[in-house]
Design an enzyme around this catalytic site. Structure first.
Site, PDB file in Angstrom:
ATOM      1  CE  LYS A 197     -33.146   6.522  31.526  1.00  0.00           C
ATOM      2  NZ  LYS A 197     -32.812   6.288  30.103  1.00  0.00           N
TER       3      LYS A 197
ATOM      4  CG  PHE B 171     -32.352   9.657  20.330  1.00  0.00           C
ATOM      5  CD1 PHE B 171     -31.996  10.101  21.598  1.00  0.00           C
ATOM      6  CD2 PHE B 171     -31.356   9.154  19.507  1.00  0.00           C
ATOM      7  CE1 PHE B 171     -30.683  10.043  22.043  1.00  0.00           C
ATOM      8  CE2 PHE B 171     -30.038   9.093  19.934  1.00  0.00           C
ATOM      9  CZ  PHE B 171     -29.702   9.534  21.210  1.00  0.00           C
TER      10      PHE B 171
ATOM     11  NE  ARG C 166     -30.511   0.873  30.401  1.00  0.00           N
ATOM     12  CZ  ARG C 166     -29.284   1.362  30.200  1.00  0.00           C
ATOM     13  NH1 ARG C 166     -28.368   0.629  29.572  1.00  0.00           N
ATOM     14  NH2 ARG C 166     -28.967   2.580  30.608  1.00  0.00           N
TER      15      ARG C 166
ATOM     16  CG  ASN D 294     -33.109   3.078  28.472  1.00  0.00           C
ATOM     17  OD1 ASN D 294     -33.554   3.969  29.202  1.00  0.00           O
ATOM     18  ND2 ASN D 294     -31.904   3.152  27.922  1.00  0.00           N
TER      19      ASN D 294
ATOM     20  CG  HIS E 236     -28.557   7.526  33.239  1.00  0.00           C
ATOM     21  ND1 HIS E 236     -28.111   7.788  31.961  1.00  0.00           N
ATOM     22  CD2 HIS E 236     -27.619   8.069  34.087  1.00  0.00           C
ATOM     23  CE1 HIS E 236     -26.965   8.454  32.023  1.00  0.00           C
ATOM     24  NE2 HIS E 236     -26.654   8.653  33.286  1.00  0.00           N
TER      25      HIS E 236
END
Length: 219
Positions: free
Chosen positions: A20, A66, A114, A124, A127
């Site tokens: 990410k 969220f 994570r 986090n 993915h």
């Protein structure tokens, strides 16, 4: 009484992994962990998704409280998408990732990715596809030109190997034992390239002779 062992089964599975935006600078060390964990990185690309693309990717999360923060986070900068492959790739990658909430991961799975790279429930770090259907959809989304074909398993895999791989491989291994080269891997690789039964055969001499035999008035 002889005990018959079940025939070996071949299972290869693919999953999508995403590094990410906030930890793309850790890509090299994360890839090292991935490779040391037995995965093969089939394809990799770095891209910057728009909020609209993120909404489409996380469509199953649409409507949750969220969701706006998730799409804003995932579109905040470049990310790295990878297709990973290995036996039971989906479950192994999820195990390596740890719980989705990085705060929980730090307490319960401190060695997970994570826990190491994540910040909280939203940020986090990484993915992973949740199941086979999700993996196929997500791979197509991130790598639209990739064809995710069904991989032979069980008897189909054995039939494929027996027909296309084992005969030539056994011949090469037999010759390898006779030659006993200093570097058997390089020797076998070169032998397989040289003796590939599917290698195109070029008949330059035959074409040249046929050309020369043509009557001059036909040229």
């Amino acid at each position: 009484m002889e005990l018959s062992m079940p025939p070996p089964q071949i299972y290869v599975e693919k999953t999508l992994a995403i590094i990410k935006p906030d930890i793309v600078d850790k890509e090299e060390e994360i890839q090292d962990i991935i490779l040391r964990s037995g995965f093969t990185i089939i394809q990799r690309r770095k891209l910057h998704l728009s909020p609209e693309h993120c909404s489409n990717f996380y469509v199953e999360q649409y409507g949750k409280i969220f969701f706006p923060n998730l799409t804003a986070y995932m579109s905040s900068g470049p990310l790295v998408a990878m297709i990973l492959a290995r036996h039971n790739a989906i479950s192994y990658w999820k195990e390596l990732l740890g719980p989705s909430n990085s705060l929980v991961a730090k307490e319960t799975h401190p060695d997970s990715l994570r826990a190491i790279y994540g910040t909280d429930d939203l940020r986090n770090a990484l993915h992973g596809s949740k199941d086979l259907a999700a993996a196929e959809r997500e791979i197509h989304f991130m790598f639209p030109k990739v064809i995710v074909e069904p991989i032979p398993v069980g008897q189909a895999a054995k039939d494929y190997l027996n027909l296309y791989v084992i005969p030539t491989l056994l011949e090469g291994l037999t010759e390898l034992c006779k030659q006993k080269p200093a570097d058997p891997f390089i020797w076998l690789a070169e032998w397989l390239l040289k003796n590939n039964p599917n290698k195109p055969k070029l008949y330059h001499h035959q074409i040249a002779e046929e050309f020369q035999s043509l009557p001059k008035n036909s040229l």
